[in-house]
Scaffold this motif. Structure first.
Motif, PDB file in Angstrom:
ATOM      1  N   ALA A  53       0.832  -1.216   0.000  1.00 32.31           N
ATOM      2  CA  ALA A  53       0.000   0.000   0.000  1.00 32.31           C
ATOM      3  C   ALA A  53       0.864   1.262   0.000  1.00 32.31           C
ATOM      4  O   ALA A  53       0.433   2.309  -0.497  1.00 32.31           O
ATOM      5  N   ALA A  54       2.076   1.159   0.522  1.00 28.65           N
ATOM      6  CA  ALA A  54       3.006   2.295   0.550  1.00 28.65           C
ATOM      7  C   ALA A  54       3.755   2.454  -0.775  1.00 28.65           C
ATOM      8  O   ALA A  54       4.528   3.396  -0.932  1.00 28.65           O
ATOM      9  N   GLY A  55       3.552   1.530  -1.706  1.00 27.23           N
ATOM     10  CA  GLY A  55       4.144   1.658  -3.028  1.00 27.23           C
ATOM     11  C   GLY A  55       5.485   0.984  -3.222  1.00 27.23           C
ATOM     12  O   GLY A  55       6.211   1.312  -4.162  1.00 27.23           O
ATOM     13  N   VAL A  56       5.829   0.046  -2.342  1.00 28.05           N
ATOM     14  CA  VAL A  56       7.091  -0.680  -2.489  1.00 28.05           C
ATOM     15  C   VAL A  56       6.823  -2.184  -2.530  1.00 28.05           C
ATOM     16  O   VAL A  56       5.771  -2.653  -2.107  1.00 28.05           O
ATOM     17  N   ASP A  57       7.789  -2.927  -3.018  1.00 32.06           N
ATOM     18  CA  ASP A  57       7.686  -4.377  -3.151  1.00 32.06           C
ATOM     19  C   ASP A  57       8.252  -5.047  -1.899  1.00 32.06           C
ATOM     20  O   ASP A  57       9.456  -4.945  -1.634  1.00 32.06           O
ATOM     21  N   PRO A  58       7.413  -5.739  -1.130  1.00 35.22           N
ATOM     22  CA  PRO A  58       7.911  -6.407   0.087  1.00 35.22           C
ATOM     23  C   PRO A  58       9.044  -7.395  -0.201  1.00 35.22           C
ATOM     24  O   PRO A  58       9.892  -7.632   0.654  1.00 35.22           O
ATOM     25  N   GLY A  59       9.104  -7.939  -1.399  1.00 32.78           N
ATOM     26  CA  GLY A  59      10.132  -8.903  -1.763  1.00 32.78           C
ATOM     27  C   GLY A  59      11.524  -8.301  -1.931  1.00 32.78           C
ATOM     28  O   GLY A  59      12.500  -9.033  -2.050  1.00 32.78           O
ATOM     29  N   ASP A  79      12.243  -1.383  -1.987  1.00 31.41           N
ATOM     30  CA  ASP A  79      12.246  -0.608  -3.222  1.00 31.41           C
ATOM     31  C   ASP A  79      10.893  -0.655  -3.901  1.00 31.41           C
ATOM     32  O   ASP A  79      10.193  -1.676  -3.861  1.00 31.41           O
ATOM     33  N   GLY A  80      10.585   0.453  -4.561  1.00 28.78           N
ATOM     34  CA  GLY A  80       9.411   0.546  -5.414  1.00 28.78           C
ATOM     35  C   GLY A  80       9.841   1.076  -6.767  1.00 28.78           C
ATOM     36  O   GLY A  80      11.023   1.368  -6.981  1.00 28.78           O
ATOM     37  N   PRO A  81       8.910   1.242  -7.682  1.00 30.56           N
ATOM     38  CA  PRO A  81       9.281   1.702  -9.014  1.00 30.56           C
ATOM     39  C   PRO A  81       9.787   3.149  -9.054  1.00 30.56           C
ATOM     40  O   PRO A  81      10.638   3.476  -9.883  1.00 30.56           O
ATOM     41  N   ASP A  82       9.299   4.003  -8.168  1.00 34.17           N
ATOM     42  CA  ASP A  82       9.675   5.419  -8.198  1.00 34.17           C
ATOM     43  C   ASP A  82      10.575   5.833  -7.040  1.00 34.17           C
ATOM     44  O   ASP A  82      11.277   6.835  -7.133  1.00 34.17           O
ATOM     45  N   TYR A  83      10.517   5.113  -5.942  1.00 32.20           N
ATOM     46  CA  TYR A  83      11.271   5.481  -4.742  1.00 32.20           C
ATOM     47  C   TYR A  83      11.518   4.259  -3.896  1.00 32.20           C
ATOM     48  O   TYR A  83      10.901   3.211  -4.076  1.00 32.20           O
ATOM     49  N   SER A  84      12.454   4.413  -2.979  1.00 33.75           N
ATOM     50  CA  SER A  84      12.694   3.393  -1.964  1.00 33.75           C
ATOM     51  C   SER A  84      12.346   4.000  -0.613  1.00 33.75           C
ATOM     52  O   SER A  84      12.362   5.220  -0.442  1.00 33.75           O
ATOM     53  N   ILE A  85      12.007   3.138   0.323  1.00 34.82           N
ATOM     54  CA  ILE A  85      11.762   3.596   1.691  1.00 34.82           C
ATOM     55  C   ILE A  85      12.671   2.814   2.624  1.00 34.82           C
ATOM     56  O   ILE A  85      12.986   1.644   2.373  1.00 34.82           O
ATOM     57  N   THR A  86      13.096   3.472   3.668  1.00 34.01           N
ATOM     58  CA  THR A  86      13.861   2.819   4.719  1.00 34.01           C
ATOM     59  C   THR A  86      13.290   3.288   6.047  1.00 34.01           C
ATOM     60  O   THR A  86      12.995   4.473   6.214  1.00 34.01           O
ATOM     61  N   VAL A  87      13.130   2.351   6.956  1.00 36.39           N
ATOM     62  CA  VAL A  87      12.667   2.663   8.303  1.00 36.39           C
ATOM     63  C   VAL A  87      13.782   2.271   9.258  1.00 36.39           C
ATOM     64  O   VAL A  87      14.316   1.163   9.192  1.00 36.39           O
ATOM     65  N   CYS A 158       9.565  14.577  -0.290  1.00 31.10           N
ATOM     66  CA  CYS A 158       8.810  14.858   0.938  1.00 31.10           C
ATOM     67  C   CYS A 158       7.308  14.669   0.717  1.00 31.10           C
ATOM     68  O   CYS A 158       6.577  14.335   1.656  1.00 31.10           O
ATOM     69  N   THR A 159       6.855  14.833  -0.520  1.00 26.70           N
ATOM     70  CA  THR A 159       5.457  14.548  -0.846  1.00 26.70           C
ATOM     71  C   THR A 159       5.205  13.049  -0.750  1.00 26.70           C
ATOM     72  O   THR A 159       4.210  12.607  -0.173  1.00 26.70           O
ATOM     73  N   TYR A 160       6.123  12.255  -1.305  1.00 30.52           N
ATOM     74  CA  TYR A 160       6.006  10.804  -1.180  1.00 30.52           C
ATOM     75  C   TYR A 160       6.090  10.379   0.284  1.00 30.52           C
ATOM     76  O   TYR A 160       5.370   9.486   0.725  1.00 30.52           O
ATOM     77  N   LEU A 161       6.965  11.028   1.036  1.00 27.92           N
ATOM     78  CA  LEU A 161       7.129  10.685   2.441  1.00 27.92           C
ATOM     79  C   LEU A 161       5.804  10.826   3.191  1.00 27.92           C
ATOM     80  O   LEU A 161       5.438   9.965   3.989  1.00 27.92           O
ATOM     81  N   GLU A 162       5.075  11.888   2.900  1.00 33.22           N
ATOM     82  CA  GLU A 162       3.783  12.080   3.563  1.00 33.22           C
ATOM     83  C   GLU A 162       2.795  10.993   3.168  1.00 33.22           C
ATOM     84  O   GLU A 162       2.091  10.440   4.018  1.00 33.22           O
ATOM     85  N   ARG A 163       2.748  10.644   1.891  1.00 35.06           N
ATOM     86  CA  ARG A 163       1.827   9.593   1.417  1.00 35.06           C
ATOM     87  C   ARG A 163       2.174   8.244   2.042  1.00 35.06           C
ATOM     88  O   ARG A 163       1.308   7.520   2.522  1.00 35.06           O
ATOM     89  N   VAL A 164       3.456   7.898   2.011  1.00 38.79           N
ATOM     90  CA  VAL A 164       3.911   6.631   2.591  1.00 38.79           C
ATOM     91  C   VAL A 164       3.674   6.650   4.101  1.00 38.79           C
ATOM     92  O   VAL A 164       3.233   5.658   4.684  1.00 38.79           O
TER      93      VAL A 164
END
Length: 174
Positions: A53-59, A79-87, A158-164
């Motif tokens: 739902a956050a736009g990244v691939d759990p795999g 990783d996702g198609p447009d961005y990566s997230i790290t927590v 930062c826009t993606y950060l808010e959505r994620v």
């Protein structure tokens, strides 16, 4: 694509602590020590459905920095198609992030009803990344978005950060 910038960003936000050496001799003084509680682990606590739902691939999960654990931190990225997230989680206070050279443009934000401190890390990738740290009982939980350097026309990170964040922040520990 693995998060090539992850090591740079972690170096930009991590505060390295000095650890004393033990001589190896045991000297009991009759006192007891209490182990620090375990940090919240984003790799095990964020469900795959939330990541999708956050736009990244759990795999694409990657633990640590380039697969290497970091002492005093729990780190997990996807990783996702447009961005990566790290927590990231650590027992360090928000103030250490604010005092770290290279962390700039701090501002208060509220994401999913939770107040945090958004910032960027100076350097060549400054415009690709956006971070927010949320105070937690254990220290902080940090959410980082890093736009793909291979794509053009992406929203501000930062826009993606808010959505994620709207998806993930409710899962973070208090």
């Amino acid at each position: 694509m693995k998060r090539a910038g992850t090591a740079l960003v972690v170096a930009g936000v991590a505060v390295v602590g000095l650890v004393g050496c033990d001589s190896g001799e045991s000297q009991s003084q009759g006192t007891t020590t209490t182990a620090k509680p375990a940090l919240w682990n984003p790799c095990t606590e964020i469900p795959d459905a939330a990541l999708a739902a956050a736009g990244v691939d759990p795999g694409t999960e990657e633990k640590g920095v380039a697969g290497v654990p970091q002492s005093g931190w729990e780190i997990c990225g996807w990783d996702g198609p447009d961005y990566s997230i790290t927590v990231y989680t650590t027992n360090k206070p928000v103030g250490e992030f604010e005092q770290k050279p290279g962390n700039v443009d701090f501002r208060d934000v509220t994401i999913a009803g939770r107040t945090g401190r958004e910032f960027r890390v100076t350097g060549a990738s400054k415009d690709l990344g956006c971070d927010v740290v949320f105070p937690a009982n254990q220290g902080v939980v940090q959410l980082q978005i890093f736009n793909s350097a291979l794509k053009t026309g992406l929203d501000d990170p930062c826009t993606y950060l808010e959505r994620v964040g709207d998806v993930l922040v409710p899962l973070f520990p208090a």
